[in-house]
Design a protein around this motif. Structure first.
Motif, PDB file in Angstrom:
ATOM      1  N   LEU A   1       0.860  -1.179   0.000  1.00 40.56           N
ATOM      2  CA  LEU A   1       0.000   0.000   0.000  1.00 40.56           C
ATOM      3  C   LEU A   1       0.895   1.228   0.000  1.00 40.56           C
ATOM      4  CD1 LEU A   1      -2.570  -1.122   2.722  1.00 40.56           C
ATOM      5  CD2 LEU A   1      -2.963  -0.995   0.257  1.00 40.56           C
ATOM      6  N   GLY A   2       0.656   2.110  -0.919  1.00 32.80           N
ATOM      7  CA  GLY A   2       1.473   3.319  -0.988  1.00 32.80           C
ATOM      8  C   GLY A   2       0.595   4.529  -1.219  1.00 32.80           C
ATOM      9  N   ARG A   3      -0.236   4.859  -0.203  1.00 31.20           N
ATOM     10  CA  ARG A   3      -1.165   5.980  -0.344  1.00 31.20           C
ATOM     11  C   ARG A   3      -1.362   6.636   1.016  1.00 31.20           C
ATOM     12  NH1 ARG A   3      -5.721   1.539  -1.724  1.00 31.20           N
ATOM     13  NH2 ARG A   3      -6.324   0.937   0.376  1.00 31.20           N
ATOM     14  N   GLY A   4      -1.824   7.874   0.995  1.00 35.47           N
ATOM     15  CA  GLY A   4      -2.051   8.595   2.241  1.00 35.47           C
ATOM     16  C   GLY A   4      -3.198   7.982   3.047  1.00 35.47           C
ATOM     17  N   ALA A   5      -3.101   8.129   4.392  1.00 32.04           N
ATOM     18  CA  ALA A   5      -4.162   7.582   5.258  1.00 32.04           C
ATOM     19  C   ALA A   5      -5.453   8.366   5.071  1.00 32.04           C
ATOM     20  CB  ALA A   5      -3.726   7.650   6.716  1.00 32.04           C
ATOM     21  N   GLN A   6      -6.577   7.647   5.031  1.00 28.33           N
ATOM     22  CA  GLN A   6      -7.880   8.288   4.877  1.00 28.33           C
ATOM     23  C   GLN A   6      -8.316   8.902   6.208  1.00 28.33           C
ATOM     24  OE1 GLN A   6     -10.817   6.224   2.529  1.00 28.33           O
ATOM     25  NE2 GLN A   6     -12.423   6.773   4.000  1.00 28.33           N
ATOM     26  N   GLU A   7      -8.851  10.120   6.143  1.00 29.01           N
ATOM     27  CA  GLU A   7      -9.309  10.818   7.338  1.00 29.01           C
ATOM     28  C   GLU A   7     -10.713  11.343   7.090  1.00 29.01           C
ATOM     29  OE1 GLU A   7      -8.019  14.657  10.116  1.00 29.01           O
ATOM     30  OE2 GLU A   7      -6.780  14.038   8.405  1.00 29.01           O
ATOM     31  N   ALA A   8     -11.604  11.204   8.087  1.00 29.51           N
ATOM     32  CA  ALA A   8     -12.974  11.692   7.957  1.00 29.51           C
ATOM     33  C   ALA A   8     -13.275  12.669   9.093  1.00 29.51           C
ATOM     34  CB  ALA A   8     -13.957  10.537   8.001  1.00 29.51           C
ATOM     35  N   LYS A   9     -13.837  13.831   8.769  1.00 32.99           N
ATOM     36  CA  LYS A   9     -14.203  14.846   9.755  1.00 32.99           C
ATOM     37  C   LYS A   9     -15.723  14.969   9.778  1.00 32.99           C
ATOM     38  CE  LYS A   9      -9.900  17.422   9.226  1.00 32.99           C
ATOM     39  NZ  LYS A   9      -9.275  18.734   8.969  1.00 32.99           N
ATOM     40  N   SER A  10     -16.327  14.497  10.821  1.00 36.15           N
ATOM     41  CA  SER A  10     -17.789  14.446  10.902  1.00 36.15           C
ATOM     42  C   SER A  10     -18.400  15.839  10.805  1.00 36.15           C
ATOM     43  CB  SER A  10     -18.224  13.797  12.228  1.00 36.15           C
ATOM     44  OG  SER A  10     -17.765  12.468  12.291  1.00 36.15           O
ATOM     45  N   GLY A  11     -19.423  15.977   9.947  1.00 36.64           N
ATOM     46  CA  GLY A  11     -20.170  17.222   9.820  1.00 36.64           C
ATOM     47  C   GLY A  11     -19.472  18.314   9.040  1.00 36.64           C
ATOM     48  N   TRP A  12     -18.223  18.096   8.637  1.00 37.80           N
ATOM     49  CA  TRP A  12     -17.461  19.170   7.973  1.00 37.80           C
ATOM     50  C   TRP A  12     -18.148  19.607   6.674  1.00 37.80           C
ATOM     51  CZ3 TRP A  12     -15.182  20.362   3.392  1.00 37.80           C
ATOM     52  CH2 TRP A  12     -14.246  21.401   3.392  1.00 37.80           C
ATOM     53  N   ALA A  13     -18.637  18.679   5.872  1.00 38.95           N
ATOM     54  CA  ALA A  13     -19.233  19.010   4.583  1.00 38.95           C
ATOM     55  C   ALA A  13     -20.474  19.886   4.755  1.00 38.95           C
ATOM     56  CB  ALA A  13     -19.587  17.736   3.821  1.00 38.95           C
ATOM     57  N   ARG A  14     -21.309  19.541   5.780  1.00 35.97           N
ATOM     58  CA  ARG A  14     -22.508  20.355   6.001  1.00 35.97           C
ATOM     59  C   ARG A  14     -22.134  21.760   6.432  1.00 35.97           C
ATOM     60  NH1 ARG A  14     -24.815  21.566  10.503  1.00 35.97           N
ATOM     61  NH2 ARG A  14     -23.766  19.900  11.658  1.00 35.97           N
ATOM     62  N   ARG A  15     -21.167  21.885   7.361  1.00 45.41           N
ATOM     63  CA  ARG A  15     -20.756  23.219   7.823  1.00 45.41           C
ATOM     64  C   ARG A  15     -20.159  24.032   6.665  1.00 45.41           C
ATOM     65  NH1 ARG A  15     -18.868  19.945  12.045  1.00 45.41           N
ATOM     66  NH2 ARG A  15     -16.697  20.162  11.367  1.00 45.41           N
ATOM     67  N   PHE A  16     -19.414  23.376   5.804  1.00 46.02           N
ATOM     68  CA  PHE A  16     -18.820  24.066   4.648  1.00 46.02           C
ATOM     69  C   PHE A  16     -19.911  24.600   3.722  1.00 46.02           C
ATOM     70  CE2 PHE A  16     -17.396  23.771   0.200  1.00 46.02           C
ATOM     71  CZ  PHE A  16     -16.346  24.685   0.235  1.00 46.02           C
ATOM     72  N   ARG A  17     -20.902  23.799   3.425  1.00 42.27           N
ATOM     73  CA  ARG A  17     -21.981  24.239   2.535  1.00 42.27           C
ATOM     74  C   ARG A  17     -22.735  25.430   3.152  1.00 42.27           C
ATOM     75  NH1 ARG A  17     -22.562  18.614   1.757  1.00 42.27           N
ATOM     76  NH2 ARG A  17     -24.241  18.507   3.332  1.00 42.27           N
ATOM     77  N   ASP A  18     -23.015  25.339   4.436  1.00 42.03           N
ATOM     78  CA  ASP A  18     -23.732  26.433   5.090  1.00 42.03           C
ATOM     79  C   ASP A  18     -22.941  27.729   5.022  1.00 42.03           C
ATOM     80  OD1 ASP A  18     -25.765  24.695   5.669  1.00 42.03           O
ATOM     81  OD2 ASP A  18     -25.177  24.369   7.772  1.00 42.03           O
ATOM     82  N   MET A  19     -21.635  27.642   5.269  1.00 44.90           N
ATOM     83  CA  MET A  19     -20.777  28.815   5.225  1.00 44.90           C
ATOM     84  C   MET A  19     -20.761  29.436   3.832  1.00 44.90           C
ATOM     85  SD  MET A  19     -16.695  29.124   6.095  1.00 44.90           S
ATOM     86  CE  MET A  19     -16.298  28.021   4.751  1.00 44.90           C
ATOM     87  N   MET A  20     -20.624  28.592   2.787  1.00 42.65           N
ATOM     88  CA  MET A  20     -20.528  29.106   1.429  1.00 42.65           C
ATOM     89  C   MET A  20     -21.866  29.701   0.973  1.00 42.65           C
ATOM     90  SD  MET A  20     -17.396  28.683   0.982  1.00 42.65           S
ATOM     91  CE  MET A  20     -17.237  29.242  -0.677  1.00 42.65           C
ATOM     92  N   LYS A  21     -22.978  29.092   1.368  1.00 40.82           N
ATOM     93  CA  LYS A  21     -24.283  29.662   1.015  1.00 40.82           C
ATOM     94  C   LYS A  21     -24.488  31.015   1.664  1.00 40.82           C
ATOM     95  CE  LYS A  21     -26.652  25.236   0.365  1.00 40.82           C
ATOM     96  NZ  LYS A  21     -27.661  24.300   0.906  1.00 40.82           N
ATOM     97  N   SER A  22     -24.019  31.178   2.893  1.00 42.92           N
ATOM     98  CA  SER A  22     -24.127  32.453   3.591  1.00 42.92           C
ATOM     99  C   SER A  22     -23.325  33.535   2.905  1.00 42.92           C
ATOM    100  CB  SER A  22     -23.670  32.267   5.063  1.00 42.92           C
ATOM    101  OG  SER A  22     -23.708  33.507   5.744  1.00 42.92           O
ATOM    102  N   LYS A  23     -22.098  33.179   2.487  1.00 42.83           N
ATOM    103  CA  LYS A  23     -21.246  34.150   1.775  1.00 42.83           C
ATOM    104  C   LYS A  23     -21.878  34.559   0.468  1.00 42.83           C
ATOM    105  CE  LYS A  23     -16.676  32.942   3.623  1.00 42.83           C
ATOM    106  NZ  LYS A  23     -15.308  32.482   3.266  1.00 42.83           N
ATOM    107  N   LYS A  24     -22.430  33.576  -0.259  1.00 41.25           N
ATOM    108  CA  LYS A  24     -23.025  33.882  -1.556  1.00 41.25           C
ATOM    109  C   LYS A  24     -24.259  34.743  -1.408  1.00 41.25           C
ATOM    110  CE  LYS A  24     -24.232  31.618  -5.881  1.00 41.25           C
ATOM    111  NZ  LYS A  24     -24.349  30.320  -6.587  1.00 41.25           N
ATOM    112  N   ALA A  25     -25.046  34.525  -0.342  1.00 44.77           N
ATOM    113  CA  ALA A  25     -26.259  35.337  -0.114  1.00 44.77           C
ATOM    114  C   ALA A  25     -25.916  36.767   0.286  1.00 44.77           C
ATOM    115  CB  ALA A  25     -27.114  34.681   0.966  1.00 44.77           C
TER     116      ALA A  25
END
Length: 450
Positions: free
Chosen positions: A425-449
């Motif tokens: 195996l020669g690849r980077g370790a997988q990492e998951a951050k719970s809820g990050w995607a939802r918080r990112f979308r909310d932040m970007m929608k706020s900026k766009k509005a």
């Protein structure tokens, strides 16, 4: 009665200005091989004692291409007609006694069988002085005409420029190719004048000079496609098409299935076994050997490669020089193989580049795998063992060895050797951050509005 020795004079002194090319006209390729060499190959099958190529403009290119072909060179410094061109070969043939074939380097498709027919007619019991190869084109255009009797005896030959309306109505045309005894050829050429519309010394005039001595010549006919000449790119394409048509017919007669024959293009030296199946739009470059029971799928390009029995190629595969596919191996869609060997039953089914590699028997190469064989300066090899499994989207950085039975995990970059039966195996370790995607979308929608 044995046939006299044979010499061939091949005229290749024309400038070929209509080709609009820096390459000499007779060196333009048909099926990947210079047209002059197609003709020489046919001549060589007759085992001639002498071959003389008459060159002129661009002679250096022609002479260089003839290295190792056993041909003498004669030079026509001035373009004074076909008779004058043939005269330039006299010195090279001064010790020769036998039959002479006069051919043209830009008329490459004439077969050895037709040349032999010309020689056989020359040595028939009635012993004609010369034998002219005639043809009947769909459009006689500006070809010279042959007026012949029912037995093929030539009553009159005339260049188009000098022909009467009645003579121009004749459909039997002069290809320019002829067979004549050496003892007659140069003696008759010495008597040819240039009192004609072009002010040139015409080779066909020897026929009428012999007739004036009470000696007859004969004509035999060939199909117009066999004596097609090349003076332009369009004519080159037409001759290529005719060569390909013949080769496809030959392949099918020998046991090859062509699903759409008109879409398959062969090279001059393509070797095909029996029960080969070739799908539409397959192109062969030089140096390809295909064994029995091979299937080549559509839109594949194969050059300099060997494919053994039962192997499968494509669709959309590219085999480059040095590619070797062993028995029952498979190269699939959008796979490129260069200077690499796939062992018996090995597979590379999708979206893969294998360069400077050895793949062992039964190995499986996953989709998107590449061998990184070049560092910008040098090439390096990759060795993949028998039964190895390389996961999709892997990069194997050469030089590197993957052992027998080893597994490379998908998405790996492999820079060190992998031992037999190991998992790499020669690849980077997988990492998951719970809820990050939802918080990112909310932040970007706020900026766009805002």
């Amino acid at each position: 009665m044995s046939q006299p020795p044979i010499a061939a004079i091949i005229l290749a002194a024309g400038q070929g200005t209509r080709m609009k090319s820096d390459r000499h006209k007779v060196l333009h390729p048909i099926a990947g091989h210079p047209m002059l060499h197609h003709l020489l190959t046919s001549v060589d099958r007759l085992h001639p004692a002498e071959k003389v190529v008459v060159v002129g403009a661009g002679r250096e290119q022609v002479e260089a291409s003839l290295a190792g072909r056993g041909a003498s060179i004669a030079v026509q410094a001035e373009q004074l007609g076909t008779g004058h061109a043939v005269q330039q070969a006299e010195e090279a043939l001064q010790e020769f006694s036998g039959d002479v074939l006069i051919l043209y380097g830009d008329v490459p498709l004439v077969t050895e069988a037709t040349m032999q027919r010309m020689l056989d007619r020359l040595n028939a019991p009635d012993a004609p002085v010369a034998v002219v190869l005639g043809f009947r084109p769909a459009d006689a255009a500006a070809y010279g005409r042959i007026v012949a009797d029912a037995d093929g005896g030539i009553a009159r030959m005339v260049e188009f420029k000098d022909a009467t309306p009645e003579e121009r109505a004749v459909t039997l045309c002069n290809s320019g190719l002829l067979a004549v005894r050496a003892a007659d050829l140069f003696a008759l050429l010495a008597r040819v004048g240039n009192d004609n519309a072009a002010g040139e010394y015409y080779l066909p005039d020897i026929i009428m000079l012999a007739a004036s001595d009470g000696r007859k010549s004969a004509v035999i006919e060939a199909d117009a496609s066999e004596v097609a000449g090349v003076n332009s790119r369009a004519e080159l394409a037409a001759v290529e098409a005719e060569w390909q048509r013949r080769r496809r017919a030959e392949a099918m007669a020998a046991g090859v299935t062509l699903a759409a024959p008109e879409t398959v293009w062969f090279a001059h030296d393509t070797v095909l076994g029996r029960d080969v199946t070739i799908a539409p739009h397959v192109v062969f470059g030089p140096g390809v050997h295909i064994a029995d029971n091979v299937t080549i799928h559509a839109f594949s390009h194969i050059e300099g490669a060997t494919v053994e029995s039962g192997a499968e190629v494509g669709p959309y595969a590219r085999l480059r020089p040095g590619a070797v596919l062993r028995e029952k191996s498979k190269v699939g869609n959008f796979v490129e193989v260069k200077k690499s060997e796939l062992g018996v039953g090995a597979k590379a089914n999708h979206l893969t580049y294998l360069g400077d590699a050895t793949v062992g028997a039964g190995a499986n190469i996953g989709a998107g795998t590449i061998t990184c064989n070049y560092d910008g300066y040098f090439k390096y090899r990759t060795e993949i063992g028998e039964g190895a499994f390389v996961g999709s989207n892997s990069a194997l950085v050469a030089p590197v060895k993957i052992g027998n039975g080893a597994i490379v995990g998908a998405g790996s970059v492999i820079t060190r050797d992998v031992e037999t039966d190991a998992l790499a195996l020669g690849r980077g370790a997988q990492e998951a951050k719970s809820g990050w995607a939802r918080r990112f979308r909310d932040m970007m929608k706020s900026k766009k509005a805002g």
